[in-house]
Write a protein that holds these residues in place. Structure first.
Motif, PDB file in Angstrom:
ATOM      1  N   VAL B 335     -23.761  52.840  -5.849  1.00  0.00           N
ATOM      2  CA  VAL B 335     -22.734  52.384  -4.915  1.00  0.00           C
ATOM      3  C   VAL B 335     -21.484  53.256  -5.039  1.00  0.00           C
ATOM      4  O   VAL B 335     -20.791  53.513  -4.062  1.00  0.00           O
ATOM      5  CB  VAL B 335     -22.404  50.892  -5.143  1.00  0.00           C
ATOM      6  CG1 VAL B 335     -21.318  50.427  -4.189  1.00  0.00           C
ATOM      7  CG2 VAL B 335     -23.657  50.045  -4.957  1.00  0.00           C
ATOM      8  N   PRO B 339     -21.016  54.244  -0.955  1.00  0.00           N
ATOM      9  CA  PRO B 339     -20.522  52.865  -0.788  1.00  0.00           C
ATOM     10  C   PRO B 339     -21.340  52.048   0.217  1.00  0.00           C
ATOM     11  O   PRO B 339     -21.525  50.847   0.039  1.00  0.00           O
ATOM     12  CB  PRO B 339     -19.093  53.072  -0.295  1.00  0.00           C
ATOM     13  CG  PRO B 339     -18.699  54.416  -0.805  1.00  0.00           C
ATOM     14  CD  PRO B 339     -19.954  55.242  -0.792  1.00  0.00           C
ATOM     15  N   GLY B 340     -21.881  52.708   1.225  1.00  0.00           N
ATOM     16  CA  GLY B 340     -22.641  52.004   2.253  1.00  0.00           C
ATOM     17  C   GLY B 340     -23.871  51.286   1.726  1.00  0.00           C
ATOM     18  O   GLY B 340     -24.410  50.402   2.379  1.00  0.00           O
ATOM     19  N   LEU B 341     -24.328  51.668   0.528  1.00  0.00           N
ATOM     20  CA  LEU B 341     -25.533  51.036  -0.014  1.00  0.00           C
ATOM     21  C   LEU B 341     -25.319  49.573  -0.378  1.00  0.00           C
ATOM     22  O   LEU B 341     -26.276  48.824  -0.565  1.00  0.00           O
ATOM     23  CB  LEU B 341     -26.010  51.779  -1.265  1.00  0.00           C
ATOM     24  CG  LEU B 341     -26.609  53.174  -1.072  1.00  0.00           C
ATOM     25  CD1 LEU B 341     -27.022  53.751  -2.415  1.00  0.00           C
ATOM     26  CD2 LEU B 341     -27.804  53.107  -0.139  1.00  0.00           C
TER      27      LEU B 341
END
Ligand SMILES: Cc1cc2nc3c(=O)[nH]c(=O)nc-3n(C[C@H](O)[C@H](O)[C@H](O)COP(=O)(O)OP(=O)(O)OC[C@H]3O[C@@H](n4cnc5c(N)ncnc54)[C@H](O)[C@@H]3O)c2cc1C
Ligand SMILES: NC(=O)c1ccc[n+]([C@@H]2O[C@H](COP(=O)([O-])OP(=O)(O)OC[C@H]3O[C@@H](n4cnc5c(N)ncnc54)[C@H](O)[C@@H]3O)[C@@H](O)[C@H]2O)c1
Ligand SMILES: Cc1cc2nc3c(=O)[nH]c(=O)nc-3n(C[C@H](O)[C@H](O)[C@H](O)COP(=O)(O)O)c2cc1C
Ligand SMILES: [Zn+2]
Lengths: 77, 432, 972, 186
Positions: B335, B339-341
């Motif tokens: 992450v 961050p999108g995960l």
């Protein structure tokens, strides 16, 4: 942190010359019970020797590296 | 050594009884796919073989090249489980040849060349997919270390591209470049690196070897090694004694256990390496990305799952499962990098038992016992090596001496002080 | 679209309406609804498209096993792909979209794949897409990848918070149905610490939808009473909305609590999800059982549902899943559905019971025995079915029950395999060592009375035994029917991955005969539901074609996660800036005030340079170096590892740690030392001072501080416990600054209390405990990394910034300026001092020109292995200096070295550039390099190879000490 | 030469601002305060002196003694002159123990209130149930990737000490964990 059984020879002891390679590089790596070093670095910083089953991860005994070494050197604690 | 062209010629001359193609597919579709035949036989073990190989991972490749390159076909591959049940069937499928040391680089590059021919060699689509392997770095020191590695590759004619942060951003704009704890400084890209469908590799080698007459014997565990007067005589197995003059051990996590059957103690520890896969999502990550500020690497499978992993758990293990601390670290790093995960979900985790050597590099060598050959110490990087490893191990077994590509992967290098330590952490297997 | 909402009943709040949208269309539902129940209530059936064939799909289950009704929930940074509509609690303003369809759910172009279906069988892609090779990455693969995957994930940061927490208990109860509630209640009454976790939005398990009777009241009322008692017991923690996803070593369970997934946006300061690590002395798996589908033609047409799900929708959500139903069953629970459907006014056309013999269960519905459904009529919705005897029945709902599978997942996650129990035709959990025990239906107990008793027995082990309430049992009997061979059309085993019975047969035919091969070749059980519904059917079908028993075939490996877990939850608060902690030097504040630019050094952030208006880093560092070399500079070196080593054997201990000797070091003096690893390679370096006979002050490099401490602990505790020595990290206790330059002494003289700093009173390598600034304890060392006349001063950390300011003030008259790690590094390279790039874990002391430090008189770590042939070979790469022949050329770190005449090749590789710097003193780029047999090659001109930036040019090898070889400045 | 008596600068000065934070709706369930300046000294038994050290420590006045590892202790006091405790212990324990001042190297944060335990449970695997972790008990553990020394000093009061360099990061984490309960900084 792996096999705790190899015992460090003295580098000043010529008789021990061959034992060095075994000490530094060879590991007993059994499927089953293993005496291994562990370092409690996230806590009290003791080095421990743990007797653990490498197949089940069950722990059977824990002692400090101190006691382990003293026992091996026949020093009473 | 056999020229690449020669290898290709030999491969072409190979035919399997059931050719795969769009046409065979259509043809079989008409007959409701009732006429496909098994990709390999399930033979009973013979009493005796010229060569017995333990382990259906690199072992399959070894048997295949023994037959194809050296004409040795009276060969059995013994596998304690189902073929592909080892690390070859549980790895994160990354192939690359971005090694730094002269002992390693040419070997892995040869493997890469064999991957590039794979489908044509085998008439089996293993989805060799050269979508690029990118390693990120976060400090000037790491950047210079990458430059050293990249130049080592270039010097050997291997593709390597050193990227500044902007270059990385062009490839993957959704990474966290500036707001993370460790901003991205740049990266080292090997465009020819990528992924290969792991199971298919095992199946392709099995099908190829089988078609050349190799017996692949599943559910057959080697329980003992019979040596008489310093010469291998055969192996005890759960399916009885099988005789052989030459025995090749390619047992990965079980190397120490098998070697012990011949009284050998190895510079190897067995550790559990975890891997993870997310739910299938639409195309998200093109190639392979490795984070430099934590243990995390990821690629997306053709099914849509994000396949990712990190480091080994760090304790000796023969259980193919790991624990939460490594899972958490891997995900935190994931992450932090993307961050999108955050709202993507992990669907499964698993583990494999890797053979961690004392310098992080493999061993492909003869042993002091005549007819006993060892292929081990692959750590968590031996999938990419499968073709070259099989190639070199076959050569070592057939010619009874190392191929120049594995000349440095000697068993006595530790004793003599010629270790091959890419990471520079010394005799601490859990750190390689 | 007319409403399917039943006039009364259900656990929904009809007084409130919740608005939501699906594919942009507006709908409404009630609190208590799931997205699935609300859509069904609105008569919406078609919710998704399948993975490979893009077949229309609808809701099959009422829980976490749902393979079909997966939606894209929420938007932007909160978008979640593949979310099960059957577990999404409805909230006002919910936004969901269907997946894997284009342009629309109703008209999906991808559906042409169904036409090609005959080709798209298991493993088809292994057999084609191979020619021409170049087409794979360019054409085939991108196409396949676009088709693959279901929902699309967000690439934006997630605005929500996540949290991690630990919990401890004597008993963890997983599942809050009758078995779990009894176990929890019994344990709670014995006053042990109990945690009860259930993934449902509400506790009660199957009692929330089954019409049961316990202790004279409805099962639901009984459950509510028990839950109320548990809630009021202090030693009990209730965790609804909490899925236990995995069982790990030490009886630690991973669980995810969905704290705020049932609202549009979490309240401020509250997390969206909380990840629990539950450390349980014992645990009870009361996870219940999963109903299985039957594999028959068209068993995926929207309107074909699990019989128990149909019950759940009518009884819990007050939704009639259809108007006219046909029940297809091989066991008694189908009858229960028929009964409940009629009770709420749904016509039941017939029960199709594959069993020849009459069932014990009452129904009052027309029942045909020994019949099977061979085909479902209808595309996007069921309109009828056909039986194996040709009969056709009109219906819009098929409720199927293929029997029940105990939910054994967690119990099998640590290696044990489940065991086949023919009586219930299901796998039950393996015997464990008692730390996790299955009870209730998870243990194969299919009768309510058994479940209650089982739970009570388990929970009563803590002393208080619990009376088991009376209850009514529904009949349970099953005789397996796995798949209808005479099926017309595709009969699905794994809905989500579009794997059919034929795929399993094909796999077996092609030699992929092991159950694990079948899984991988057909992808059965590899979707987000991990085969909760399909795996047992697949195993049974495989067993049949192989002519083996189901035990012999066995299951695939059960692994975490029981249901998929979000990255966010497992990352918790440790993402973005908080991924890892920041470690700040005590001089951070001082450096910030002076406008420093900081750089990461491990977890530390260090001042790298102090730019003046408009200066680049290079200009700044250049100025800082000149200033230190010509006047005086101050640098923060607080991050160096500092270790207090004390005890009667301290000196002896250091002699074994370092390759050089410390027992001979005089009190009040410092000495540079090198530590090796046991394999003879250099490990770390630093100066160590003797403050008194039994007290040493060791310093290490910033990078290795932690590793050195662990090494010291190992050496003492594991190797030489007999030594009387102790060691404490005092890295953070002391702020340390280097004061370097011709005016260093004059500057410091103004800061120290009553010590005169002269070459006699304070010579090079002096080390003393003094006081500064009128009484502040301090340690002063005359050591130099820069090569200048320099000191390092330590003061207690809280005084760091103050002391640094005082030094700046004292040095004002001499033109003092701060310098950062860049200048520090330039100066050490000018002086040929090694650092991390040279101490890189592969170099020996000899390689670095420090071989003579290795004592031959004593036992120390690394001595013997350092003598190995390979570590002595004359061709090893060793430290040299490097300069470009053409002063204008810029040497880059990581360049390699080639003989002038050689062409690039691994064989010709001579070494590499480890460190580079722009030298203000030499007015050119200089470097340190590791060069094969380098010591003998000073003066040789080589090619500096930088293929990456394709710049190759000539460089001359020289002594690593580029500047002031005679150390005149050091001693000035 | 200094103009005024040197004052100790807290690593949390300007970070731990007094006030009421977190959930505005709840009455603060956590109270945070920074114990600075404090005196913290590491004491380690010399070989074969463990028992004598334990006795000696038992006799110490106006300071607290906490277990801190194998034959190791932290001696902690508030309101002492800088370095005073350290010097005292040097005299009283010389010969039987290694004494090392940590007063500046470590910072102590006090966490109290009805939700203190819950807040800390988000960080440490140590079981904080009063039966398991009673008043006066200490543990060395990891919270938020930082090794800390944790002590229960009251029914609802804990003290965490850690390396000063991590203080700011740790504080940010702690504050976020306390946020849902609402917290007050003294
Ligand atoms: C999670 C994970 C991720 C990885 N990711 C990558 C990656 O991305 N890229 C990469 O290059 N490498 C990766 N690796 C490493 C790679 O998978 C292995 O190095 C490689 O597969 C080793 O091949 P092998 O043939 O030696 O081992 P295996 O494939 O494990 O083959 C050894 C076989 O020997 C069998 N065997 C053992 N003992 C006996 C016996 N007594 N009798 C009979 N048979 C026996 C085993 O059952 C096994 O099938 C990863 C490994 C893991 C675990
Ligand atoms: N109609 C039939 O033929 C039939 C068949 C089987 C069972 N039953 C009935 O079902 C009931 C079974 O009772 P029970 O108590 O054993 O189970 P249950 O089904 O009543 O409750 C199980 C609970 O565990 C939860 N759960 C499962 N896995 C979980 C996990 N990993 N984490 C958190 N929660 C999890 C589920 O959400 C569910 O709420 C009995 O009444 C039995 O008669 C009926
Ligand atoms: C590259 C790769 C991709 C995988 N993708 C999936 C997947 O999409 N779904 C799944 O359930 N498992 C997936 N797995 C994990 C396998 O199911 C399995 O866990 C793994 O091969 C180890 O085998 P084992 O779990 O049977 O021990 C994948 C594994 C690998 C190596
Ligand atoms: Zn400990």
């Amino acid at each position: 942190m792996g096999d705790a059984t190899p015992q460090r020879p003295r580098s000043t002891d010529p008789a021990a010359a061959e034992r060095w390679f075994d000490y530094v590089y060879l590991r007993s790596n059994p499927k089953g019970l293993l005496d291994e070093y562990a370092h409690h670095s996230g806590g009290c910083r003791s080095w421990l020797v743990i007797t653990r089953d490498t197949q089940t991860h069950d722990i059977f005994a824990v002692t400090t590296a101190r006691e382990f070494a003293n026992k091996r050197n026949g020093v009473a604690t | 050594m056999t020229s690449f062209k020669e290898a290709v010629r030999r491969a072409k001359s190979l035919k399997t009884d059931m050719h795969y193609s769009v046409f065979s597919l259509l043809k079989n579709a008409l007959s409701k796919h009732r006429n496909w035949t098994p990709a390999w036989r399930e033979p009973e073990p013979k009493k005796n073989y010229d060569v017995v190989i333990v382990g259906a991972g690199h072992g399959l490749a070894t048997a295949y090249y023994l037959a194809r390159e050296h004409g040795i076909t009276n060969v059995a591959v013994l596998e304690k489980g189902w073929l592909g049940s080892g690390n070859i069937g549980r790895n994160t499928t990354i192939v690359r040849s971005n090694y730094m040391l002269p002992e390693n680089n040419p070997f892995y590059e040869w493997s890469m060349k064999l991957w590039e021919r794979f489908e044509q060699d085998f008439n089996f689509n293993a989805m060799v997919s050269q979508r690029g392997v990118l390693n990120l770095c976060h400090t000037d020191a790491q950047y210079d270390a990458f430059a050293r590695r990249g130049n080592a590759m270039r010097i050997d004619g291997v593709d390597a591209v050193l990227l500044e942060a902007e270059g990385v951003r062009r490839l993957y704009p959704f990474l966290d470049f500036d707001n993370g704890r460790f901003p991205i400084r740049g990266g080292l890209l090997q465009p020819r690196g990528g992924t290969v469908r792991h199971d298919a590799v095992a199946w392709a080698y099995a099908r190829g070897a089988d078609s050349l007459g190799v017996d692949i014997i599943q559910n057959c565990e080697v329980t003992g090694i019979r040596v008489d007067r310093g010469q291998v005589a055969g192996v005890e197995t759960t399916r009885g004694f099988i005789g052989c003059r030459k025995l090749g051990v390619a047992a990965a996590g079980n190397s120490s256990e098998v070697a012990a059957m011949a009284g050998l103690k190895l510079p190897i520890e067995s550790h559990v390496m975890q891997a993870f896969v997310s739910e299938g999502i639409k195309p998200y990550i093109e190639g392979v990305i490795t984070f430099g500020a934590g243990h995390f690497y990821v690629s997306q499978s053709d099914k849509g799952g994000l396949v990712f992993g990190g480091d080994i758990d760090g304790y000796n293990s023969y259980a193919r499962r790991g624990n939460l601390p490594m899972l958490e670290h891997v995900i935190e790093a994931g992450v932090a990098m993307i961050p999108g995960l955050s709202r993507v979900r992990v669907v499964r985790s698993w583990g494999g038992i890797v053979d961690m050597s004392m310098d992080g590099s493999p061993i492909i060598d003869k042993t002091h016992i005549d007819g006993l050959y060892l292929n081990a110490g692959w750590c968590y990087g031996g999938f990419k090596a499968t073709p070259a490893s099989g190639w070199c191990f076959a050569h070592t077994i057939a010619c009874d001496k190392a191929h120049e590509l594995n000349a440095a992967f000697r068993l006595d290098r530790f004793q003599r002080g010629y270790t091959i330590d890419e990471k520079g952490v010394g005799a601490t297997p859990n750190l390689h | 679209m007319t409403s399917h909402r039943l006039p009364q009943g259900g656990l929904i709040d009809r007084s409130a309406a919740l608005q939501f949208t699906f594919d942009g269309k507006h709908f409404s539902g009630h609190p208590g609804d799931t997205l699935a129940s609300a859509l069904l209530a609105n008569g919406k059936r078609l919710l998704g498209r399948s993975f490979k064939y893009h077949r229309p799909r609808g809701v099959i289950s009422a829980g976490t096993s749902e393979p079909n009704a997966l939606v894209e929930l929420r938007e932007d940074g909160r978008k979640e792909a593949n979310t099960r509509a059957t577990t999404i609690e409805l909230y006002d303003g919910l936004i969901a979209k269907s997946q894997n369809r284009w342009p629309s759910l109703n008209f999906d172009v991808g559906a042409v794949n169904s036409l090609a279906a005959p080709v798209f069988v298991a493993g088809f892609y292994y057999k084609t897409f191979m020619w021409p090779k170049s087409f794979w990455e360019k054409l085939y693969e991108p196409a396949i990848r676009r088709m693959a995957g279901l929902g699309s994930a967000s690439k934006e940061p997630d605005p929500d918070l996540y949290e991690k927490s630990y919990a401890h208990c004597d008993l963890l109860v997983i599942g809050s149905g009758p078995a779990g509630l009894m176990a929890a209640l019994a344990a709670a009454r014995s006053n042990v610490r109990v945690i009860l976790a259930d993934e449902g939005s509400r506790l009660g398990g199957s009692l929330l939808f089954e019409k049961e009777e316990i202790g004279g009241r409805s099962g639901l009322d009984w459950a509510s009473e028990v839950i109320a008692e548990l809630a009021s017991t202090p030693n009990v923690t209730l965790l609804p909305r909490t899925t236990v996803f995995g069982w790990y070593d030490g009886n630690i369970f991973g669980a995810i609590e969905r704290v705020n997934d049932h609202v549009a946006v979490p309240p401020p300061h509250e997390p969206r999800q909380r990840y629990w690590r539950i450390i349980a002395k014992r645990a009870v798996l009361a996870a219940g059982a999963e109903e299985r589908p039957i594999v028959f033609g068209g068993n995926d047409v929207p309107g074909v549902m699990l019989a128990s799900a149909v019950r759940a929708y009518s009884n819990r959500y007050a939704v009639a899943c259809g108007r006219t139903a046909v029940v297809f069953t091989n066991n008694d629970s189908g009858y229960r559905t028929a009964h409940d459907l009629r009770a709420c006014g749904v016509a039941v056309e017939a029960i199709v019971d594959s069993r020849a013999e009459k069932s014990g269960a009452a129904s009052g519905v027309r029942t045909v025995h020994a019949r099977t459904i061979t085909r479902v009529i209808g595309g996007k919705s069921v309109s009828g079915i056909q039986l194996n005897d040709g009969t056709r029945l009109e219906c819009d709902l098929v409720a199927m029950s293929g029997g029940w599978s105990p939910i054994v997942n967690l119990a099998c996650q640590r290696g044990a395999k489940p065991q086949w129990n023919p009586d219930i035709a299901g796998f039950v959990s393996p015997p464990t060592n008692g730390s996790l025990v299955a009870v209730g239906s998870a243990a194969g107990k299919m009768l309510l009375s058994e479940c209650l008793a089982d739970g009570a027995a388990e929970g009563s082990q803590y002393g208080k035994s619990l009376a088991v309430p009376k209850c009514r049992d529904e009949a349970f009997a099953v005789s397996p029917l796995w798949w209808v061979k005479s099926s017309k059309g595709k009969a699905f085993v794994d809905y989500q991955n579009d794997a059919t019975a034929d795929d399993i047969l094909l796999s077996e035919r092609e030699g992929y005969t092991d159950v694990e091969h079948v899984k991988r070749y057909t992808t059965t059980g590899m979707a987000t539901d991990q085969g909760k519904l399909g795996n047992v059917n697949a195993i049974a079908i495989l067993a049949e074609v192989k002519g083996k028993t189901i035990e012999e075939v066995g299951t695939t490996t059960f692994r975490p996660f029981y249901t998929p877990v979000s990255f966010g939850a497992l990352a918790g608060p440790f993402s973005g800036k908080h991924f890892q902690p920041i470690r700040k030097s005590p001089l951070h504040e001082w450096a910030t005030d002076l406008g420093a630019t900081f750089v990461d050094a491990g977890l530390w952030i260090r001042s790298a340079w102090f730019p003046k208006q408009g200066e680049t880093w290079l200009a700044s560092a250049d100025r800082e170096v000149r200033n230190a070399r010509e006047r005086v500079g101050v640098c923060d070196v607080s991050t160096l590892g500092k270790i207090d080593v004390q005890g009667k054997d301290a000196a002896a201990f250091l002699d074994r740690l370092y390759c050089n000797t410390f027992s001979t070091l005089a009190i009040g003096r410092a000495r540079y030392g090198i530590m090796l690893r046991e394999d003879g390679i250099t490990f770390d370096d630093g100066t160590t001072s003797r403050l008194s006979d039994d007290h040493f002050f060791m310093t290490t490099t910033t990078a290795n501080a932690g590793r050195v401490m662990s090494h010291i602990e190992f050496c003492h505790q594991a190797l030489w416990p007999d030594l009387d020595v102790s060691y404490v990290s005092v890295t953070e206790q002391w702020a340390q600054m280097a004061v370097a330059g011709p005016k260093a002494r004059a500057t410091l003289q103004k800061v120290v209390d009553d010590v005169t700093l002269s070459d006699t009173t304070f010579p090079y390598l002096a080390a003393k405990e003094i006081t500064v600034l009128g009484g502040v304890t301090a340690r002063l060392f005359r050591i130099s990394f820069s090569g200048e006349h320099a000191y390092e001063l330590s003061v207690p950390a809280d005084y760091g910034s103050m002391a640094a300011r005082a030094i700046m003030k004292a040095g004002e008259e001499f033109g003092i300026a701060p310098y950062g790690t860049e200048a520090l590094s330039i100066m050490r390279i000018e002086k040929g001092h090694v650092a991390g790039a040279e101490l890189n874990g592969t170099t020996t002391a000899a390689d670095l020109g420090l071989g003579r430090m290795m004592s031959t008189k004593k036992d120390y770590i690394g001595r013997v292995m350092a003598g190995r042939e390979g570590l002595l070979s004359k061709n090893r790469q060793c430290l040299v200096g490097l300069r470009a022949v053409n002063k204008a050329d810029r040497i880059r770190g990581g360049s390699h070295l080639l003989k002038k005449s050689d062409s690039p090749s691994m064989a010709n590789d001579q070494g590499y550039v480890s460190s580079v710097a722009w030298s203000p003193m030499l007015d050119q780029w200089i470097g340190l390099a590791l060069l094969a047999n380098g010591r003998e090659r000073h003066g040789e001109v080589l090619t500096i190879f930088d293929g990456l930036r394709n710049k190759n040019f000539l460089g001359e090898v020289c002594d690593p000490v580029h500047y002031d070889k005679e150390n005149t400045k050091l001693h000035a | 030469m200094p103009e005024q008596k040197p004052v100790r600068a807290s690593p949390l000065a300007g970070v731990a601002r007094p006030g009421r934070f977190g959930s505005p709706t709840k009455t603060p369930g956590v109270e945070l305060s920074v114990l600075h300046p404090a005196s913290i000294v590491t004491v380690i038994a010399r070989k074969d002196c463990a028992d004598r050290l334990r006795d000696a420590l038992a006799k110490l006045k106006d300071c607290s003694v906490y277990w801190a590892g194998f034959q190791q202790y932290y001696v902690v006091a508030e309101g002492r002159a800088d370095d005073a405790l350290h010097r005292e212990l040097m005299e009283q324990l010389s010969g039987i123990a290694t004494i090392s001042d940590q007063s500046h190297g470590r910072i102590i944060i006090r966490i109290s209130g009805p939700n203190a335990r819950q807040t800390l449970a988000k960080g440490t695997p140590v079981d904080l149930h009063p039966d398991e972790f009673a008043v006066g008990k200490s543990a060395l553990t990891q919270m938020s990737h930082v090794v800390v020394h944790l002590t229960r000093t009251g029914k609802d009061t804990f003290e965490v000490s850690l390396f000063r360099g991590f203080a700011e990061s740790f504080w940010e984490w702690l504050a976020q964990q306390a946020g849902e309960f609402g917290y007050r900084v003294a």
